[in-house]
Motif scaffolding. Structure first.
Motif, PDB file in Angstrom:
ATOM      1  N   TYR A 229      15.293  -1.415 -15.388  1.00 11.77           N
ATOM      2  CA  TYR A 229      15.587  -2.818 -15.714  1.00 11.77           C
ATOM      3  C   TYR A 229      14.426  -3.465 -16.466  1.00 11.77           C
ATOM      4  O   TYR A 229      14.629  -4.168 -17.466  1.00 11.77           O
ATOM      5  N   THR A 230      13.191  -3.251 -15.996  1.00 16.79           N
ATOM      6  CA  THR A 230      12.052  -3.838 -16.701  1.00 16.79           C
ATOM      7  C   THR A 230      11.599  -2.952 -17.862  1.00 16.79           C
ATOM      8  O   THR A 230      11.116  -3.470 -18.878  1.00 16.79           O
ATOM      9  N   ALA A 231      11.758  -1.642 -17.734  1.00 16.03           N
ATOM     10  CA  ALA A 231      11.390  -0.765 -18.847  1.00 16.03           C
ATOM     11  C   ALA A 231      12.177  -1.115 -20.101  1.00 16.03           C
ATOM     12  O   ALA A 231      11.659  -1.058 -21.220  1.00 16.03           O
ATOM     13  N   HIS A 232      13.437  -1.492 -19.918  1.00 14.65           N
ATOM     14  CA  HIS A 232      14.280  -1.869 -21.048  1.00 14.65           C
ATOM     15  C   HIS A 232      13.906  -3.227 -21.620  1.00 14.65           C
ATOM     16  O   HIS A 232      14.433  -3.624 -22.665  1.00 14.65           O
ATOM     17  N   ARG A 233      13.023  -3.936 -20.931  1.00 13.50           N
ATOM     18  CA  ARG A 233      12.528  -5.217 -21.434  1.00 13.50           C
ATOM     19  C   ARG A 233      11.087  -5.099 -21.897  1.00 13.50           C
ATOM     20  O   ARG A 233      10.364  -6.099 -21.965  1.00 13.50           O
TER      21      ARG A 233
ATOM     22  N   PRO B 160       0.828  -1.205   0.000  1.00 12.30           N
ATOM     23  CA  PRO B 160       0.000   0.000   0.000  1.00 12.30           C
ATOM     24  C   PRO B 160       0.867   1.262   0.000  1.00 12.30           C
ATOM     25  O   PRO B 160       1.748   1.437   0.841  1.00 12.30           O
ATOM     26  N   GLY B 161       0.641   2.110  -0.977  1.00 12.44           N
ATOM     27  CA  GLY B 161       1.386   3.359  -1.080  1.00 12.44           C
ATOM     28  C   GLY B 161       2.739   3.231  -1.745  1.00 12.44           C
ATOM     29  O   GLY B 161       3.473   4.217  -1.841  1.00 12.44           O
ATOM     30  N   VAL B 162       3.101   2.026  -2.220  1.00  9.47           N
ATOM     31  CA  VAL B 162       4.383   1.809  -2.902  1.00  9.47           C
ATOM     32  C   VAL B 162       4.098   1.174  -4.261  1.00  9.47           C
ATOM     33  O   VAL B 162       3.551   0.072  -4.327  1.00  9.47           O
ATOM     34  N   TYR B 163       4.483   1.884  -5.314  1.00 13.54           N
ATOM     35  CA  TYR B 163       4.155   1.451  -6.665  1.00 13.54           C
ATOM     36  C   TYR B 163       5.429   1.326  -7.502  1.00 13.54           C
ATOM     37  O   TYR B 163       6.420   2.007  -7.255  1.00 13.54           O
ATOM     38  N   VAL B 164       5.366   0.463  -8.503  1.00 14.58           N
ATOM     39  CA  VAL B 164       6.497   0.252  -9.404  1.00 14.58           C
ATOM     40  C   VAL B 164       6.083   0.666 -10.809  1.00 14.58           C
ATOM     41  O   VAL B 164       5.102   0.138 -11.354  1.00 14.58           O
ATOM     42  N   ALA B 165       6.810   1.623 -11.387  1.00 14.56           N
ATOM     43  CA  ALA B 165       6.647   1.973 -12.800  1.00 14.56           C
ATOM     44  C   ALA B 165       7.533   1.015 -13.585  1.00 14.56           C
ATOM     45  O   ALA B 165       8.758   1.048 -13.474  1.00 14.56           O
ATOM     46  N   ALA B 166       6.918   0.131 -14.380  1.00 15.71           N
ATOM     47  CA  ALA B 166       7.629  -1.028 -14.911  1.00 15.71           C
ATOM     48  C   ALA B 166       7.945  -0.946 -16.393  1.00 15.71           C
ATOM     49  O   ALA B 166       8.787  -1.703 -16.868  1.00 15.71           O
ATOM     50  N   THR B 167       7.286  -0.073 -17.139  1.00 12.49           N
ATOM     51  CA  THR B 167       7.515  -0.018 -18.575  1.00 12.49           C
ATOM     52  C   THR B 167       7.964   1.375 -18.990  1.00 12.49           C
ATOM     53  O   THR B 167       7.938   2.326 -18.209  1.00 12.49           O
ATOM     54  N   ALA B 168       8.356   1.476 -20.267  1.00 16.04           N
ATOM     55  CA  ALA B 168       9.047   2.675 -20.733  1.00 16.04           C
ATOM     56  C   ALA B 168       8.225   3.944 -20.539  1.00 16.04           C
ATOM     57  O   ALA B 168       8.732   4.949 -20.022  1.00 16.04           O
TER      58      ALA B 168
END
Length: 437
Positions: free
Chosen positions: A333-337, A38-46
């Motif tokens: 790391y995930t944005a580059h994938r 809760p309150g912690v998010y991951v921006a995963a793509t470009a």
């Protein structure tokens, strides 16, 4: 509330066990943005990553200097003085300034290759850090670099001790042993640098290096106060070789694992001048495949693989609403994938960066140096250092991993993506076979 999806079975416990695997799972199962806690998010793509890093008003970077102003100095620099100091540093770090000084960078890269003993396993990160520190400190301080280099090495050690994983997260005001050690090393570096600054100012010979640029008066603000100059330099000194060292480990490992790519780099590097000091920006520009290889390794293994931001106010990201004060983890790391940006995203293919219809160009396609107002100041310098280090190493040596069924190194993710314990062996390259054929 329209919140990002929660990763099933996720949370900090799973994240702590294997952060890279959990980041990949979040990308695969949840998509562009997902919720770790809760309150912690991951921006995963470009797209979302680029949006967070570019929208500094919505996602400001928390001020957390590794080397805060020393107590007893003449005062913390004002916000205006910090802006002036940043602008002054950038005069020496922008791409044009780096291009003009390639001949000062190349000798250190060639020396790294020359020093590598053949026929024995070498601990790569230590050797690369020493070489890159010599290059970076010389770029900042020119002829004063030899006297400052030992203090810079101890600054790096202080950072290593400070960021080492710990069971306890102490408040910043607690004088832990690691923080006291940092303060001592920062004070020693500052004491060594202060007479250099005063000598240059007294003589009027400010120099053309980064320190010289910082000592030049601004037409708008005038000269920087001495403490504002000294305050900013410990951090930038360590930065010139810290992340590049992590990157060099991955690059050299890929030269060992992809001998055909290494041969192509060696063939390209054969055109470099015999005297490294004669290297120019034109020579660097001709290392097109080498630069593509460096970018491809940085895409797959960005040294700063995770960046933290906090929302300043309620805001939207990728169609989701985030509360003020939320933490957003930006994950290059995930944005580059992201398969929408990179065909066959998990494949090592340097050719993707060469000019052509498939060359990645969209926002967020390459975030190894960040982007937006807090992008890496030393990106041009780091690329020049790593490209020349790669070229000279491949021209002189073939690299290989020690025999054995398992890799002889660990992958760490706590402070950056690195390969501690990596050992490689060099054998001299036949110069005839390194030429295009």
């Amino acid at each position: 509330m329209n919140e990002p999806p929660r990763l099933p079975g996720g949370g900090f416990a799973a994240w702590s066990r294997d952060r890279l695997a959990e980041a990949r799972r979040g990308l695969d199962e949840c998509g562009d943005v997902w919720q770790l806690e809760p309150g912690v998010y991951v921006a995963a793509t470009a797209g979302p990553c680029e949006a967070v890093l570019s929208r500094a008003e919505d996602f400001p970077k928390a001020p957390s200097p590794l080397f805060p102003p020393l107590k007893g100095s003449n005062g913390t620099p004002s916000a205006q003085q910090r802006l002036h100091a940043h602008a002054a540093r950038m005069r020496g770090l922008r791409a044009q300034a780096v291009a003009a000084r390639v001949g000062e960078i190349a000798p250190g890269a060639a020396l790294f290759a020359d020093r590598w003993p053949t026929g024995q396993d070498v601990e790569v990160l230590t050797a690369a850090r020493h070489a890159l520190a010599e290059i970076g400190v010389r770029y900042l301080f020119s002829e004063d670099a030899p006297a400052l280099l030992p203090f810079a090495a101890r600054l790096f050690l202080a950072r290593e001790v400070l960021v080492r994983p710990s069971r306890w997260e102490w408040p910043r005001w607690v004088p832990t042993p690691a923080r006291r050690f940092r303060t001592r090393q920062q004070a020693a570096f500052t004491d060594a640098l202060r007479p250099v600054v005063r000598r240059r100012l007294a003589s009027g010979r400010l120099g053309d290096d980064v320190l010289g640029q910082m000592l030049r008066p601004s037409s708008r603000y005038g000269p920087l106060p001495e403490e504002a100059v000294l305050d900013t330099l410990p951090g930038i000194t360590v930065a010139t070789f810290e992340a590049p060292t992590r990157a060099a480990g991955w690059i050299l490992l890929h030269l060992a694992r992809h001998p055909r790519a290494a041969d192509r780099v060696a063939a390209e590097a054969a055109a470099l001048p015999a005297d490294p000091a004669a290297t120019t920006s034109a020579h660097l520009d001709e290392l097109r495949y080498t630069q593509a290889l460096v970018r491809e390794v940085l895409r797959l293994y960005p040294p700063s693989w995770l960046l933290t931001r906090r929302t300043a106010r309620p805001t939207e990201l990728a169609g989701y609403t985030l509360d003020a004060g939320s933490t957003v983890l930006v994950c290059p790391y995930t944005a580059h994938r992201d398969a929408r940006e990179h065909a066959e995203p998990d494949r090592f293919r340097p050719e993707r960066w060469l000019d052509g219809p498939g060359s990645p160009a969209g926002p967020g396609a390459f975030l190894s140096f960040g982007t937006g107002p807090h992008g890496c100041e030393g990106a041009a310098l780091a690329m020049a250092m790593l490209t020349l280090l790669t070229a000279h190493t491949a021209r002189r040596h073939r690299l290989s991993e020690p025999p054995g069924p398992e890799p002889g190194f660990r992958v760490t993710t706590f402070e950056g993506l690195a390969t501690p314990g990596l050992r490689l062996r060099a054998t001299s390259r036949d110069p005839v076979r390194s030429r295009p054929g």
